[in-house]
Design an enzyme around this catalytic site. Structure first.
Site, mmCIF file in Angstrom:
data_model
loop_
_atom_site.group_PDB
_atom_site.id
_atom_site.type_symbol
_atom_site.label_atom_id
_atom_site.label_comp_id
_atom_site.label_asym_id
_atom_site.label_seq_id
_atom_site.Cartn_x
_atom_site.Cartn_y
_atom_site.Cartn_z
ATOM 1 N N HIS A 179 -15.486 36.748 20.074
ATOM 2 C CA HIS A 179 -16.146 37.487 21.146
ATOM 3 C C HIS A 179 -16.451 38.890 20.673
ATOM 4 C CE1 HIS A 179 -16.899 39.264 25.126
ATOM 5 N NE2 HIS A 179 -17.227 38.032 25.464
ATOM 6 N N GLU B 170 -16.496 30.070 26.757
ATOM 7 C CA GLU B 170 -17.292 28.849 26.623
ATOM 8 C C GLU B 170 -16.455 27.643 26.219
ATOM 9 O OE1 GLU B 170 -19.872 29.413 27.948
ATOM 10 O OE2 GLU B 170 -21.380 30.554 26.859
HETATM 11 N N1 COA Z 1 -16.786 31.114 13.871
HETATM 12 C C1 COA Z 1 -16.703 31.511 12.592
HETATM 13 N N2 COA Z 1 -16.789 32.787 12.204
HETATM 14 C C2 COA Z 1 -16.974 33.700 13.156
HETATM 15 C C3 COA Z 1 -17.058 33.372 14.509
HETATM 16 C C4 COA Z 1 -16.966 32.010 14.852
HETATM 17 N N3 COA Z 1 -17.056 31.605 16.123
HETATM 18 N N4 COA Z 1 -17.239 34.484 15.239
HETATM 19 C C5 COA Z 1 -17.280 35.500 14.362
HETATM 20 N N5 COA Z 1 -17.124 35.022 13.112
HETATM 21 C C6 COA Z 1 -17.089 35.785 11.869
HETATM 22 C C7 COA Z 1 -18.473 36.340 11.552
HETATM 23 O O1 COA Z 1 -19.226 35.410 10.805
HETATM 24 C C8 COA Z 1 -18.138 37.572 10.766
HETATM 25 O O2 COA Z 1 -17.826 37.208 9.446
HETATM 26 P P1 COA Z 1 -18.317 38.109 8.202
HETATM 27 O O3 COA Z 1 -17.706 39.445 8.442
HETATM 28 O O4 COA Z 1 -17.758 37.364 7.035
HETATM 29 O O5 COA Z 1 -19.803 38.109 8.280
HETATM 30 C C9 COA Z 1 -16.827 38.062 11.405
HETATM 31 O O6 COA Z 1 -16.260 36.923 12.054
HETATM 32 C C10 COA Z 1 -17.018 39.150 12.406
HETATM 33 O O7 COA Z 1 -17.865 38.692 13.422
HETATM 34 P P2 COA Z 1 -18.872 39.643 14.191
HETATM 35 O O8 COA Z 1 -20.187 39.554 13.516
HETATM 36 O O9 COA Z 1 -18.312 40.996 14.329
HETATM 37 O O10 COA Z 1 -18.904 38.966 15.578
HETATM 38 P P3 COA Z 1 -19.889 39.375 16.737
HETATM 39 O O11 COA Z 1 -19.228 40.361 17.608
HETATM 40 O O12 COA Z 1 -21.242 39.741 16.251
HETATM 41 O O13 COA Z 1 -20.041 37.978 17.421
HETATM 42 C C11 COA Z 1 -19.977 36.161 18.831
HETATM 43 C C12 COA Z 1 -19.525 37.608 18.637
HETATM 44 C C13 COA Z 1 -19.512 35.670 20.188
HETATM 45 C C14 COA Z 1 -21.510 36.107 18.793
HETATM 46 C C15 COA Z 1 -19.381 35.288 17.694
HETATM 47 O O14 COA Z 1 -17.975 35.350 17.738
HETATM 48 C C16 COA Z 1 -19.877 33.868 17.723
HETATM 49 O O15 COA Z 1 -20.935 33.569 17.152
HETATM 50 N N6 COA Z 1 -19.119 32.920 18.390
HETATM 51 C C17 COA Z 1 -19.585 31.572 18.484
HETATM 52 C C18 COA Z 1 -20.592 31.414 19.625
HETATM 53 C C19 COA Z 1 -19.940 31.506 20.969
HETATM 54 O O16 COA Z 1 -18.905 30.924 21.229
HETATM 55 N N7 COA Z 1 -20.614 32.258 21.866
HETATM 56 C C20 COA Z 1 -20.134 32.458 23.209
HETATM 57 C C21 COA Z 1 -19.687 33.876 23.393
HETATM 58 S S1 COA Z 1 -18.913 34.126 24.948
#
Ligand code: COA
Length: 375
Positions: A257, A319
């Protein structure tokens, strides 16, 4: 032939993380401590306790409605569902679109923009239409007529499934709708506020928000969560599945998140709501078996992601258990994101109302990184 977009240098906080873009009385998200407050009430106190009607009264007016106020909201929503149903013939081919969110976006765009409509009445009208159009898409071309005597959750479930909903399923859906009605400055709410800040109308703000919610990084994750559980099949297969998904560069849906550094408080609330369904139906029921698998997959996902990102806690988000709950009450996975919209739409309208009171255009800057102009 499509040309590749050249990669651009990133600015710090390219996702606007930690940027405060508004003040609000609607909800507070404390990401470090895993707390969500809805208009002064912790989500744990209102989800599973209040109906959707009571929760939207709380959100709009700042206090839990009295029984007679809640009845008035319920009746107004029921009448608004009927009015939305009458508009279905005017929606053209919108509800025939194959993707439910595309259909919802197109259908909502047909709603009338009424100058000088009372904002709460407008919010109820738009909220009712979201549920009616989502259910109508699911049963297209033969949508069911709303029953205004029912509560919003019970009627939505009936309009989708075609049969009267069992009380435990209605309670679970109410818990879900209350849990997700608002959540700080999430992407779709921000989109709605940006549109409202231009002095545009609420329908346009909601249409923009639907577009934002559709994305898999925001509201589009619960369907893929179930696809993942189907692909994993049994707890023992979770580790190998996760490892190979991550090796392919995929994200684990329902995990991580932007704001929460601990498990999303809504995951606790929804997991509890599914556990109540399991208690009503038995652990051998499909809800019980799914819950067992989901818990095992969540544990494995946390372990694998912790090993990979020791400095970035990646835990279950809303989710993950949304998928389990909505499946358990009989909604098809194609309707998961529209059902999210059916609740969050009220939050969007409430934010639009707040943004109008601010009365200032949201207009950040960008940094130009190409060559300077030739002189
Ligand atoms: N699975 C695998 N790796 C994940 C991840 C996940 N669900 N969520 C984050 N990461 C990884 C990223 O790839 C990143 O890796 P890197 O530094 O090697 O590139 C690291 O963790 C940091 O993530 P970050 O980019 O800071 O996360 P964010 O704040 O941009 O993303 C979300 C937040 C929700 C978009 C992300 O966690 C995600 O894509 N989750 C899956 C989709 C989901 O469940 N969405 C519903 C949200 S309520």
């Amino acid at each position: 032939m499509a040309t590749a977009t050249p990669s651009l240098p990133r600015i710090e906080a390219s996702g606007l993380e930690d940027v405060v873009a508004a003040t609000t009385r609607l909800s507070d998200v404390d990401g470090d401590n895993g707390r969500l407050v809805l208009a002064g009430s912790p989500v744990e106190d209102v989800a599973g306790t209040l109906s959707f009607e009571q929760a939207i009264g709380l959100l709009w007016h700042g206090s839990i409605p009295t029984p007679s106020e809640a009845t008035r909201i319920r009746e107004a929503l029921g009448e608004a569902r009927e009015a939305a149903y009458e508009r279905i013939p005017e929606l053209g081919d919108a509800l025939a679109l194959p993707d439910a969110m595309d259909a919802l976006r197109a259908a909502m765009g047909h709603l009338a923009v009424r100058a000088n409509e009372d904002p709460f009445t407008e919010a109820l009208r738009i909220t009712a239409a979201t549920a009616v159009f989502a259910a109508a898409w699911a049963r297209s071309p033969a949508p069911l007529r709303p029953d205004p005597r029912l509560g919003h959750a019970a009627d939505y479930l009936r309009m989708v499934t075609g049969h009267p909903a069992a009380p435990p399923a209605v309670a679970a859906l109410d818990a879900y709708l209350v849990t997700v009605v608002d959540h700080g400055m999430n992407a779709s709410t921000f989109a709605a506020r940006v549109v409202a800040s231009t002095a545009s109308d609420t329908v346009s703000a909601v249409v923009a928000a639907i577009g934002a919610l559709k994305g898999r990084l925001h509201g589009g994750a619960p369907g893929p969560v179930l696809d993942m559980l189907d692909a994993i099949g049994e707890p023992a297969a979770a580790h190998a599945w996760m490892t190979s998904a991550l090796a392919r560069g995929e994200r684990i849906m329902g995990m991580g998140h932007r704001v929460y550094r601990v498990r999303d408080p809504r995951a606790f609330v929804l997991e509890r709501a599914v556990a109540r369904l399991e208690a009503a139906e038995g652990s051998a029921s499909s809800a019980g078996r799914r819950l067992h698998l989901a818990r095992a997959v969540e544990n494995e996902a946390v372990a694998v992601l912790t090993a990979r990102h020791p400095d970035r806690p990646l835990k279950a988000n809303v989710e993950f258990y949304t998928a389990i709950l909505l499946e358990a009450i009989g909604l098809p996975r194609t309707l998961f994101t529209p059902t999210f919209a059916a609740s969050r739409v009220f939050g969007w309208c409430a934010h639009v109302n707040e943004q109008r009171a601010v009365g200032r255009l949201i207009r950040p800057k960008s940094r130009y990184v190409d060559a300077p102009p030739r002189v």
